[in-house]
Scaffold this motif. Structure first.
Motif, PDB file in Angstrom:
ATOM      1  N   SER A  97      18.308  19.992 -12.382  1.00 22.84           N
ATOM      2  CA  SER A  97      18.353  18.632 -13.207  1.00 22.84           C
ATOM      3  C   SER A  97      18.531  17.250 -12.645  1.00 22.84           C
ATOM      4  N   ALA A  98      19.452  17.258 -11.480  1.00 21.20           N
ATOM      5  CA  ALA A  98      19.788  16.111 -10.765  1.00 21.20           C
ATOM      6  C   ALA A  98      18.364  15.549  -9.914  1.00 21.20           C
ATOM      7  N   ASP A  99      17.718  16.591  -9.494  1.00 22.43           N
ATOM      8  CA  ASP A  99      16.361  16.139  -8.727  1.00 22.43           C
ATOM      9  C   ASP A  99      15.391  15.665  -9.641  1.00 22.43           C
ATOM     10  N   ARG A 100      15.274  16.372 -10.802  1.00 18.46           N
ATOM     11  CA  ARG A 100      14.517  15.633 -11.987  1.00 18.46           C
ATOM     12  C   ARG A 100      14.749  14.260 -12.226  1.00 18.46           C
ATOM     13  N   GLU A 101      15.937  14.270 -12.409  1.00 21.05           N
ATOM     14  CA  GLU A 101      16.630  12.877 -12.733  1.00 21.05           C
ATOM     15  C   GLU A 101      16.182  11.723 -11.680  1.00 21.05           C
ATOM     16  N   PHE A 102      16.364  12.069 -10.479  1.00 21.04           N
ATOM     17  CA  PHE A 102      16.146  11.250  -9.220  1.00 21.04           C
ATOM     18  C   PHE A 102      14.698  10.959  -9.334  1.00 21.04           C
ATOM     19  N   ARG A 141       9.842   5.402 -12.310  1.00 15.30           N
ATOM     20  CA  ARG A 141       9.918   4.451 -13.196  1.00 15.30           C
ATOM     21  C   ARG A 141      10.415   3.229 -12.666  1.00 15.30           C
ATOM     22  N   ASP A 142      11.267   2.940 -11.406  1.00 15.50           N
ATOM     23  CA  ASP A 142      11.729   1.768 -10.922  1.00 15.50           C
ATOM     24  C   ASP A 142      10.509   1.250  -9.630  1.00 15.50           C
ATOM     25  N   LEU A 143       9.828   2.179  -9.350  1.00 11.96           N
ATOM     26  CA  LEU A 143       8.663   1.801  -8.439  1.00 11.96           C
ATOM     27  C   LEU A 143       7.769   1.086  -9.425  1.00 11.96           C
ATOM     28  N   ALA A 144       7.062   1.491 -10.595  1.00 14.85           N
ATOM     29  CA  ALA A 144       5.995   1.384 -11.401  1.00 14.85           C
ATOM     30  C   ALA A 144       6.569   0.029 -11.868  1.00 14.85           C
ATOM     31  N   ASP A 145       7.909  -0.274 -12.276  1.00 16.50           N
ATOM     32  CA  ASP A 145       8.204  -1.481 -12.619  1.00 16.50           C
ATOM     33  C   ASP A 145       8.025  -2.609 -11.589  1.00 16.50           C
ATOM     34  N   GLU A 146       8.411  -2.124 -10.297  1.00 22.64           N
ATOM     35  CA  GLU A 146       8.439  -3.264  -8.917  1.00 22.64           C
ATOM     36  C   GLU A 146       6.839  -3.436  -8.804  1.00 22.64           C
ATOM     37  N   VAL A 204       0.842  -1.143   0.046  1.00 22.06           N
ATOM     38  CA  VAL A 204      -0.122  -0.074   0.065  1.00 22.06           C
ATOM     39  C   VAL A 204       0.892   1.229   0.082  1.00 22.06           C
ATOM     40  N   ILE A 205       1.820   1.200   0.669  1.00 22.52           N
ATOM     41  CA  ILE A 205       2.738   2.508   0.820  1.00 22.52           C
ATOM     42  C   ILE A 205       3.414   2.609  -0.528  1.00 22.52           C
ATOM     43  N   ARG A 206       3.908   1.644  -1.315  1.00 23.65           N
ATOM     44  CA  ARG A 206       4.448   1.804  -2.488  1.00 23.65           C
ATOM     45  C   ARG A 206       3.654   2.373  -3.445  1.00 23.65           C
ATOM     46  N   ARG A 207       2.103   1.689  -3.495  1.00 17.03           N
ATOM     47  CA  ARG A 207       1.181   2.043  -4.411  1.00 17.03           C
ATOM     48  C   ARG A 207       0.851   3.837  -4.065  1.00 17.03           C
ATOM     49  N   GLU A 208       0.766   4.103  -2.917  1.00 16.87           N
ATOM     50  CA  GLU A 208       0.277   5.444  -2.646  1.00 16.87           C
ATOM     51  C   GLU A 208       1.089   6.548  -2.772  1.00 16.87           C
ATOM     52  N   PHE A 209       2.318   6.010  -2.815  1.00 10.47           N
ATOM     53  CA  PHE A 209       3.766   6.966  -3.111  1.00 10.47           C
ATOM     54  C   PHE A 209       3.512   7.260  -4.750  1.00 10.47           C
ATOM     55  N   LEU A 210       3.396   6.098  -5.299  1.00 14.22           N
ATOM     56  CA  LEU A 210       3.317   6.295  -6.880  1.00 14.22           C
ATOM     57  C   LEU A 210       2.080   6.927  -7.274  1.00 14.22           C
ATOM     58  N   SER A 211       1.123   7.037  -6.622  1.00 13.32           N
ATOM     59  CA  SER A 211      -0.248   7.467  -7.328  1.00 13.32           C
ATOM     60  C   SER A 211      -0.196   8.839  -6.835  1.00 13.32           C
ATOM     61  N   ALA A 212       0.810   9.411  -6.008  1.00 11.37           N
ATOM     62  CA  ALA A 212       0.790  10.855  -5.728  1.00 11.37           C
ATOM     63  C   ALA A 212       1.788  11.559  -6.629  1.00 11.37           C
ATOM     64  N   THR A 213       2.091  11.013  -7.691  1.00  9.33           N
ATOM     65  CA  THR A 213       2.969  11.492  -8.763  1.00  9.33           C
ATOM     66  C   THR A 213       2.315  12.962  -9.369  1.00  9.33           C
ATOM     67  N   GLN A 214       0.835  12.702  -9.725  1.00  8.84           N
ATOM     68  CA  GLN A 214       0.390  13.732 -10.244  1.00  8.84           C
ATOM     69  C   GLN A 214       0.402  15.316  -9.300  1.00  8.84           C
ATOM     70  N   ILE A 215      -0.102  14.684  -7.999  1.00  6.16           N
ATOM     71  CA  ILE A 215       0.117  15.979  -7.082  1.00  6.16           C
ATOM     72  C   ILE A 215       1.508  16.607  -6.971  1.00  6.16           C
ATOM     73  N   PHE A 216       2.627  15.519  -6.909  1.00  9.71           N
ATOM     74  CA  PHE A 216       4.024  16.071  -6.795  1.00  9.71           C
ATOM     75  C   PHE A 216       4.303  16.846  -8.066  1.00  9.71           C
ATOM     76  N   GLU A 217       4.085  16.466  -9.201  1.00  5.88           N
ATOM     77  CA  GLU A 217       4.487  17.185 -10.630  1.00  5.88           C
ATOM     78  C   GLU A 217       4.142  18.701 -10.317  1.00  5.88           C
ATOM     79  N   VAL A 218       2.945  19.076  -9.954  1.00  8.41           N
ATOM     80  CA  VAL A 218       2.643  20.378  -9.974  1.00  8.41           C
ATOM     81  C   VAL A 218       3.695  21.234  -9.085  1.00  8.41           C
ATOM     82  N   PHE A 219       4.334  20.671  -8.131  1.00  7.64           N
ATOM     83  CA  PHE A 219       5.467  21.053  -7.317  1.00  7.64           C
ATOM     84  C   PHE A 219       6.890  20.981  -7.984  1.00  7.64           C
ATOM     85  N   GLU A 220       6.853  20.467  -9.017  1.00  3.94           N
ATOM     86  CA  GLU A 220       8.260  20.110  -9.560  1.00  3.94           C
ATOM     87  C   GLU A 220       8.671  20.641 -10.704  1.00  3.94           C
TER      88      GLU A 220
END
Ligand code: HEM
Length: 541
Positions: free
Chosen positions: A521-526, A532-537, A500-516
């Motif tokens: 470039s280093a943070d963007r890459e991070f 990507r890794d989390l989605a694969d997992e 659940v922790i992994r899913r909730e973190f990944l599904s918060a992506t849309q909220i995060f993107e507004v603040f990103e």
């Protein structure tokens, strides 16, 4: 003849005044015995910061001299309040005259009088404060719940994947959450440039503001005129000013740039930029209001959360009961949401007890009075420095039996449910913390999610394989405090919770993107790689 006579009178007058220094006037509340000229200088805790924390020494004196006692520090007067009755009678009833701060030459030089927390009770403070109050109302703060909640999902994820770094993960969380709310720009890593710049500026600021760390320029103002080559603090003041301004005004420019591009994201500073001139704030003050709020919000919230973890580790029965409540009210399918707190009385009590057990600001921030006032048979003269001994009140065994025990049940007793003592954690009178709604939201979301997600337990001693023994009083010394770095075991409560922790973190992506939008470039890459890794997992699960 006349000049000699005048000089004689002047010398006599100066000696007369000097001999009165340090002496407690008869109209003051009682206190420890004084010595000529210096008064209680050597009783004052900040003179020996290496010995014992100030709030512990102030509390010991309160048990001896009463809930309102006084000290003389050279020619200034200090009054310490250590009961709710004294707070009600002195701070609540005289709020218009006890909301000044003691003079701070360093804060004045560093911020040009634009630091809300350190400012005297003057028109500039009123302008800064009105603006903060109107933009940080309880209902306005609800607009920031989404990003606070998203940041909490990253905190859970960080603790899941790197439990040994939990101390820094909490610090990253609290700095990123406040940067997002204030500037609409988050900090996905502890090494994000704004986080590093904040820690650096804060380190210099705290070092300068720590009482006793530098010569007492406020007590002996003539010291201001010592040339810089003999006064290292003058160089420190310049460095701190430069570091703070760089951070505050770089962040402000980024908000302005986003607004010009039409990509606003509803952060606090957008409103301040628009409404600031209406409150009488020029760009300089707008820059500082944001900076002061990061400072007020980042380390306080992380110190609270680190204390909560320390308590959960050391009081496993409390942890188990809190988890029982969460399991029966929330279940395991998703982590708690902000409004769930209303249905979780035991978690609410755990939060109150954390604030009481080890308050982040054990003596709040010092106040001062702009006029004389009387209390019982005493007179408190204008310009007295007033300490609110929150620690002493929260650890009074008459009100909180066995005060060193972490016992949330005390807040569930009928007489404590509506008790106002708890409000003290956010200060008193007109200086009460303007960020308390933002703080409460963050704290509630995190307390619910962390206790829901993890089992916190003691580390093992590698030599004996036994549970480590924790020193529950090993806290950083200062006006604001939190536990010294400690280790503990943090494990997800089940593999389902971990998923659940992994899913909730990944599904918060849309909220995060507004603040990103403006990440480097280093943070963007991070963040890109992490997602990507989390989605694969998750895809493989
Ligand atoms: C656990 C979280 C927090 C605690 C325990 C806390 C506590 C306090 C306390 C005790 C004071 C001094 C009040 C007084 O002088 O009587 C204060 C002042 C202040 N706090 Fe907080 N605070 C917290 C979070 C925040 C946050 C999130 C912000 C910003 C959004 C903030 C901004 C400020 C500011 C600017 C002041 C100075 C107000 C003034 O002097 O007018 N604090 N806080």
């Amino acid at each position: 003849m006349l000049p000699t006579l005048l000089a004689g009178v002047a010398v006599f007058w100066a000696v007369f005044r000097l001999l009165r220094w340090g002496r407690r006037e008869s109209f003051l509340p009682p206190g420890p015995p004084t010595v000529p000229i210096l008064g209680n200088l050597f009783d004052f805790p900040t003179v020996y910061p290496w010995l014992k924390s100030a709030h512990l020494m102030l509390t010991e004196m309160a048990r001896q001299y009463g809930d309102v006692y006084s000290m003389k520090i050279i020619n200034s007067t200090v009054v310490v309040l250590s009961s709710t009755t004294a707070i009600r009678e002195i701070m609540d009833k005289n709020s218009a005259i006890v909301s000044d701060r003691p003079a701070s030459h360093f804060a004045q030089e560093i911020t040009g009088g634009n630091h809300m927390g350190a400012s005297r009770y003057n028109d500039q403070w009123r302008r800064l404060r009105r603006c903060a109050r109107e933009v940080l109302t309880q209902s306005a703060c609800r607009n920031h719940l989404n990003i606070q909640q998203a940041e909490a999902t990253q905190l859970m994820y960080d603790m899941l994947t790197r439990p040994e770094d939990f101390f820094d993960s909490i610090r990253r969380f609290s700095t990123s959450a406040i940067l997002s709310v204030l500037y609409g720009k988050r900090a996905p890593r502890i090494t994000t440039p704004e986080v590093t710049a904040f820690f650096d500026a804060e380190h210099h600021w705290e070092e300068l503001m720590q009482p006793g760390a530098h010569p007492p320029v406020d007590l002996i103002p003539i010291m201001k005129y010592i040339p810089e080559r003999w006064a290292s603090w003058k160089t420190e003041v310049k460095i701190t000013r430069r570091l703070q301004r760089k951070l505050y005004f770089d962040l402000l420019e980024q908000v302005e740039a986003r607004m010009q591009k039409g990509s606003s994201n509803g952060c606090f500073m957008e409103t301040v930029i628009e409404k600031g001139p209406g409150f009488g704030l020029d760009r300089e003050a707008v820059g500082y209001i944001g900076g002061n709020l990061i400072e007020g919000g980042a380390d306080t919230t992380s110190a609270f959360l680190q204390t909560l973890v320390l308590a959960l580790v050391n009081f496993p029965d409390v942890q188990a009961r809190a988890q029982e409540e969460l399991d029966s009210v929330i279940g395991g399918e998703h982590s708690p949401q902000p409004d769930d707190i209303e249905r979780l009385p035991y978690i609410q009590a755990v939060i109150k007890e954390t604030h009481r057990w080890r308050p982040v600001a054990p003596t709040t921030l010092p106040h001062a009075n702009i006029e004389d006032f009387s209390y019982q048979d005493y007179i408190i003269p204008k310009g007295t420095i007033i300490f609110i001994n929150a620690w002493g009140i929260f650890h009074d065994p008459e009100v909180f039996p066995k005060p060193d025990e972490f016992n949330p049940d005390r807040w569930l007793q009928d007489d404590m449910k509506s008790d106002r003592t708890y409000d003290l954690v956010f200060g008193t009178a007109r200086r009460v913390c303007p960020g308390m709604h933002i703080a409460r939201n963050s704290i509630e979301i995190d307390a619910m999610k962390l206790i829901w997600a993890f089992k916190f337990s003691k580390s093992k001693d590698p030599a004996t394989k036994r549970d480590k023994v924790y020193d529950l009083n090993d806290f950083v010394k200062g006006i604001l405090t939190g536990p010294s770095r400690f280790e503990c075991e943090i494990a997800p409560r089940s593999s389902h919770h971990a998923e659940v922790i992994r899913r909730e973190f990944l599904s918060a992506t849309q909220i995060f993107e507004v603040f990103e939008q403006q990440l480097d470039s280093a943070d963007r890459e991070f963040v890109g790689k992490l997602r990507r890794d989390l989605a694969d997992e998750l895809h493989l699960l």
